[in-house]
Design an enzyme around this catalytic site. Structure first.
Site, short mmCIF file in Angstrom:
data_model
loop_
_atom_site.label_atom_id
_atom_site.label_comp_id
_atom_site.label_asym_id
_atom_site.label_seq_id
_atom_site.Cartn_x
_atom_site.Cartn_y
_atom_site.Cartn_z
N CYS A 1 -14.79 2.38 74.64
CA CYS A 1 -15.46 1.70 75.74
C CYS A 1 -16.60 2.55 76.30
O CYS A 1 -16.55 3.77 76.27
CB CYS A 1 -14.48 1.43 76.87
SG CYS A 1 -12.97 0.65 76.33
N ARG B 1 -20.67 3.26 70.31
CA ARG B 1 -19.27 3.67 70.43
C ARG B 1 -18.33 2.57 69.92
O ARG B 1 -17.15 2.82 69.72
CB ARG B 1 -18.95 3.99 71.89
CG ARG B 1 -19.74 5.19 72.41
CD ARG B 1 -19.66 5.27 73.92
NE ARG B 1 -18.35 5.64 74.39
CZ ARG B 1 -18.01 6.85 74.82
NH1 ARG B 1 -18.90 7.80 74.80
NH2 ARG B 1 -16.81 7.10 75.25
N TRP C 1 -13.61 -1.98 74.23
CA TRP C 1 -12.99 -1.98 72.91
C TRP C 1 -11.51 -2.25 73.18
O TRP C 1 -10.82 -1.44 73.79
CB TRP C 1 -13.18 -0.62 72.24
CG TRP C 1 -12.75 -0.56 70.81
CD1 TRP C 1 -13.47 -0.94 69.71
CD2 TRP C 1 -11.51 -0.06 70.31
NE1 TRP C 1 -12.75 -0.71 68.57
CE2 TRP C 1 -11.54 -0.18 68.90
CE3 TRP C 1 -10.36 0.46 70.89
CZ2 TRP C 1 -10.48 0.21 68.08
CZ3 TRP C 1 -9.30 0.85 70.09
CH2 TRP C 1 -9.38 0.72 68.69
N ASN D 1 -12.30 3.15 81.55
CA ASN D 1 -12.06 3.62 80.18
C ASN D 1 -10.77 4.42 80.18
O ASN D 1 -10.52 5.18 81.13
CB ASN D 1 -13.18 4.57 79.72
CG ASN D 1 -14.44 3.84 79.35
OD1 ASN D 1 -14.49 2.62 79.42
ND2 ASN D 1 -15.46 4.59 78.97
N GLY D 2 -9.99 4.30 79.11
CA GLY D 2 -8.74 5.06 79.02
C GLY D 2 -7.56 4.10 78.99
O GLY D 2 -7.72 2.91 78.73
N GLU E 1 -13.62 11.99 51.84
CA GLU E 1 -14.69 11.60 52.74
C GLU E 1 -15.54 10.48 52.11
O GLU E 1 -15.93 9.53 52.80
CB GLU E 1 -15.56 12.83 53.07
CG GLU E 1 -16.74 12.59 53.97
CD GLU E 1 -16.40 11.97 55.32
OE1 GLU E 1 -15.21 11.87 55.69
OE2 GLU E 1 -17.34 11.54 56.02
N LYS F 1 -16.01 6.84 53.82
CA LYS F 1 -17.34 6.28 54.13
C LYS F 1 -17.47 4.90 53.54
O LYS F 1 -17.91 3.97 54.18
CB LYS F 1 -18.45 7.14 53.53
CG LYS F 1 -19.04 8.34 54.21
CD LYS F 1 -19.42 8.32 55.62
CE LYS F 1 -18.28 8.30 56.56
NZ LYS F 1 -18.08 9.40 57.42
N GLU G 1 -15.15 2.26 55.32
CA GLU G 1 -15.44 1.92 56.72
C GLU G 1 -16.73 1.13 56.89
O GLU G 1 -16.82 0.30 57.79
CB GLU G 1 -15.40 3.14 57.64
CG GLU G 1 -16.49 4.14 57.48
CD GLU G 1 -16.35 5.34 58.41
OE1 GLU G 1 -15.83 5.19 59.52
OE2 GLU G 1 -16.78 6.44 58.01
N HIS H 1 -0.20 10.07 37.70
CA HIS H 1 1.17 9.98 38.23
C HIS H 1 1.38 8.69 39.02
O HIS H 1 2.27 8.61 39.85
CB HIS H 1 1.49 11.21 39.09
CG HIS H 1 1.45 12.48 38.30
ND1 HIS H 1 2.43 12.82 37.38
CD2 HIS H 1 0.51 13.47 38.21
CE1 HIS H 1 2.10 13.97 36.79
NE2 HIS H 1 0.94 14.38 37.29
N LYS I 1 -16.74 4.69 67.89
CA LYS I 1 -17.29 6.02 67.61
C LYS I 1 -16.37 7.12 68.13
O LYS I 1 -16.11 8.09 67.45
CB LYS I 1 -18.68 6.15 68.23
CG LYS I 1 -19.36 7.48 67.95
CD LYS I 1 -19.68 7.64 66.48
CE LYS I 1 -20.29 8.98 66.15
NZ LYS I 1 -20.22 9.24 64.70
C1 F6R Z 1 -15.56 8.36 60.27
C2 F6R Z 1 -15.49 8.94 61.60
C3 F6R Z 1 -14.15 9.16 62.20
C4 F6R Z 1 -14.18 10.41 63.11
C5 F6R Z 1 -12.84 10.55 63.85
C6 F6R Z 1 -12.81 11.79 64.70
O1 F6R Z 1 -16.87 8.23 59.82
O2 F6R Z 1 -16.49 9.21 62.22
O3 F6R Z 1 -13.16 9.27 61.23
O4 F6R Z 1 -14.42 11.53 62.32
O5 F6R Z 1 -12.63 9.43 64.65
O6 F6R Z 1 -13.84 11.79 65.63
P1 F6R Z 1 -14.32 13.11 66.33
O7 F6R Z 1 -14.95 13.96 65.28
O8 F6R Z 1 -15.29 12.67 67.38
O9 F6R Z 1 -13.10 13.77 66.90
#
Ligand code: F6R
Length: 608
Positions: free
Chosen positions: A2, A27, A74, A100-101, A483, A487, A490, A506, A603
């Protein structure tokens, strides 16, 4: 997650509120709303969907008010809907609030309020706060600040609250506990946002509110107290980037812009870390009160992409020291009963510095007496303030939900940390001198890697009719495989899994069929031959394989081979990650996906 904005001043509040929410769009959110207030009335607009949907229903001419609050939601408690969108108001629309929270004890508070005749309109946990505040305001005969203090003392969980009221329409009330809130001001206005990007068009000087603080904003100043009303010190800091850094700058998406910013981000992150004599400078680590010769274990802890950076760091460090190195997802860490004592060092990695699981893990580590060290991208973030010491990836603001430059700068800084740790622990980092030399060369290597973009665009076409893709690698290539798969899924919504190359046979190899795309990382010369055997096994079952390898590793007989520029094998996974970012990007573009705001994602994940 949020986003919050709040404004009071001599001008209309609406422009600030909307531009701030726009900057916080990255975000991730599913509904939005604003409240504007003056002596006579309070006007609230809320809409499900994007900010554009909210803007359609706002009449700017009808909104000259000089104070207001805004929110992008969110969903956590209750579906995304207009009713559940913030702001939430009390029954007679005299108080309006955004949150937020998570209010953990909202059900108990709601039960009490229902018994006292309060009526609830939404399914959210947040709505209890506005009714609780209303009840305290009435009981305290109209003292809003005192009512807010009583309210926040009753709340359990995390909250950043921003409140306006027709009773005192020229003030905005703010409270914070475990959810970020940043305040700024100009000569004739005060404003706030859930992160500094909401404020950057108006000021670079910000006050990061501390947990347990209340701020009262007015046109001519800001008053900060603790939850008991004692005045608090205001430590203002300067945001280390400007408005251009938070804009797209000619690219189609923030993600592509951020992919291209990596050479510069790495250069900035390395600034001051490499001495002219070829040494790693990490005074923040040196100054930790660790008894290095007694240290027994090092945990690397994070979530998502940052967790992949942790796997890289522990794999690299374990080759150099005898101390046990462990990488743990922060969401599991607390439940593993980790061994935490003064001979344990916990390294936390987080782009935002606000990830709830990572913050809970740092709290536990501190409570049990372990040393805590943070790697984050955000100055003044909750993680930076919680850890014993902090180092910063200087990636600049990362706006796209999918992390790119934050990841590669995390790898760079973690490589430096590993080298310094190996020295402090009396270990031996293989190829140390070459790694340090090549850290200096890394920005140029990344520039050359970015030139391989047309190849990644062409190869992404292989995914066009595919529902699945597999990423494989060994040792330092394994976190890169993880990773790359993250990517791809997502942003393109193509199912992707990553495996240690040797694990494929396996079980997962059962999924390989004609035209299944396998992305194979084979950058580590000493084990590349083994990975090539695993690749042959997938080709025998019809896979289309793309191989990412080093400049000199002998490879023959394969269709799609990408050779990375010359660099130390300990660093080559950094340019490899860039190729995988581009691969995911073009796969998502080909499918017409929303690159910067993928569905269901946020985010900054501020709930556990
Ligand atoms: C994926 C991505 C997330 C963040 C994760 C942790 O592209 O960005 O997997 O890496 O939510 O976020 P931070 O680094 O802000 O703790």
């Amino acid at each position: 997650m949020c986003g919050i904005t709040g404004f009071t001043g001599k001008e209309s509040a609406l422009p600030f509120l909307l531009q701030g929410l726009e900057r916080l769009e990255y975000r991730g959110y599913d509904s939005a709303g604003i409240t504007l207030v003056d002596h006579e009335k309070m006007t609230t607009y809320k809409a499900k969907g994007k900010l554009a949907d909210l803007k359609k229903i706002i009449d700017p001419e009808a909104c000259p008010q000089c104070a207001g609050i805004g929110h992008t939601r969110w969903a956590t408690h209750g579906v995304p809907s207009q009713l559940n969108a913030h702001p939430h108001s009390n029954a007679d629309s005299t108080i309006s609030l955004v949150h937020n929270g998570i209010i953990e004890n909202y059900q108990k508070i709601k039960k009490d309020l229902l018994a006292r005749g309060y009526v609830f309109r939404s399914e959210t946990d947040s709505e209890v706060v506005v009714h609780l505040l209303d009840s305290w305001y009435r009981r305290l005969n109209g003292d809003m600040e005192e009512a807010l203090r009583h309210t926040v003392r009753e709340l359990e969980g995390s909250f950043a609250l921003c409140i306006v009221t027709t009773y005192i329409p020229d003030k905005v009330f703010v409270a914070k506990k475990e959810s970020p809130m940043v305040i700024g001001r100009t000569a004739d206005s005060s404003f706030c946002g859930s992160d500094a990007t909401a404020l950057i068009a108006y000021t670079k000087e910000v006050l990061v509110l501390e947990d347990g603080q209340i701020a009262v904003l007015s046109a001519d100043g800001i008053k900060v107290t603790d939850f008991d009303g004692n005045p608090a010190e205001q430590a203002w800091i300067s945001i280390p980037y400007d408005i251009e850094a938070a804009q797209k700058g000619g690219y189609d998406s923030y993600m592509m812009k951020e992919i291209h910013e990596q050479p510069r981000a790495v250069r900035e992150t390395l600034r001051g870390r490499l001495s002219p004599e070829g040494k790693i400078l990490m005074p923040e680590l040196d100054q930790l009160p660790v008894r290095w010769n007694e240290l027994k274990r090092i945990y690397f802890i994070a979530c998502g992409t940052a967790y992949h950076a942790c796997i890289y760091a522990k794999t690299l460090l374990q080759k150099a020291v005898h101390v046990t190195c462990i990488a743990e997802p922060a969401s599991e860490f607390r439940y593993e009963e980790p061994v935490l004592d003064r001979d344990t060092l916990c390294i936390f990695v987080s782009q935002s510095g606000e990830t709830a699981d990572t913050l809970a893990a740092v709290k536990l580590a501190k409570a049990e007496g372990a040393h805590t060290f943070a790697v984050t991208n955000v100055l003044g973030s909750s993680l930076a303030r919680a850890a014993d010491a902090t180092v910063y990836t200087c990636a600049g603001p990362e706006i796209a939900v999918a992390s790119t430059k934050a990841y590669t700068t995390q790898l760079v800084l973690l490589a430096c940390i590993d080298i310094r740790l190996s020295e402090l622990l009396g270990g031996r980092m293989p190829d140390k001198e070459r790694i340090i030399t090549d850290l200096n060369n890394l920005p140029a290597v990344l520039d050359r890697t970015l030139d391989m973009e047309p190849m990644m665009e062409r190869l992404a076409v292989l995914l066009q009719d595919q529902r699945d893709a597999y990423f494989i690698g060994r040792q330092l290539d394994y976190p890169t495989a993880l990773e790359g798969a993250l990517k791809l899924k997502e942003i393109s919504y193509i199912h992707a899994d990553a495996y240690y190359a040797g694990e494929l046979k396996h079980g997962p190899i059962a999924l390989i069929e004609k035209d299944t795309v396998v992305m194979a990382l084979a950058t580590q010369a000493e084990i590349a031959a083994k990975t090539f055997s695993n690749i042959q096994e997938t080709i025998a079952r019809g896979a289309r394989v793309i191989i990412i390898t080093g400049p000199d590793i002998p490879v023959s007989g394969f269709e799609n081979v990408l050779r990375l520029p010359e660099i130390a094998p300990q660093l080559i996974d950094i340019p490899a990650a860039v190729l995988l970012q581009q691969f995911a990007y073009f796969a998502a573009v080909n499918k017409g996906c929303d690159i910067d705001q993928p569905r269901n994602l946020a985010k900054s994940v501020t709930v556990e």
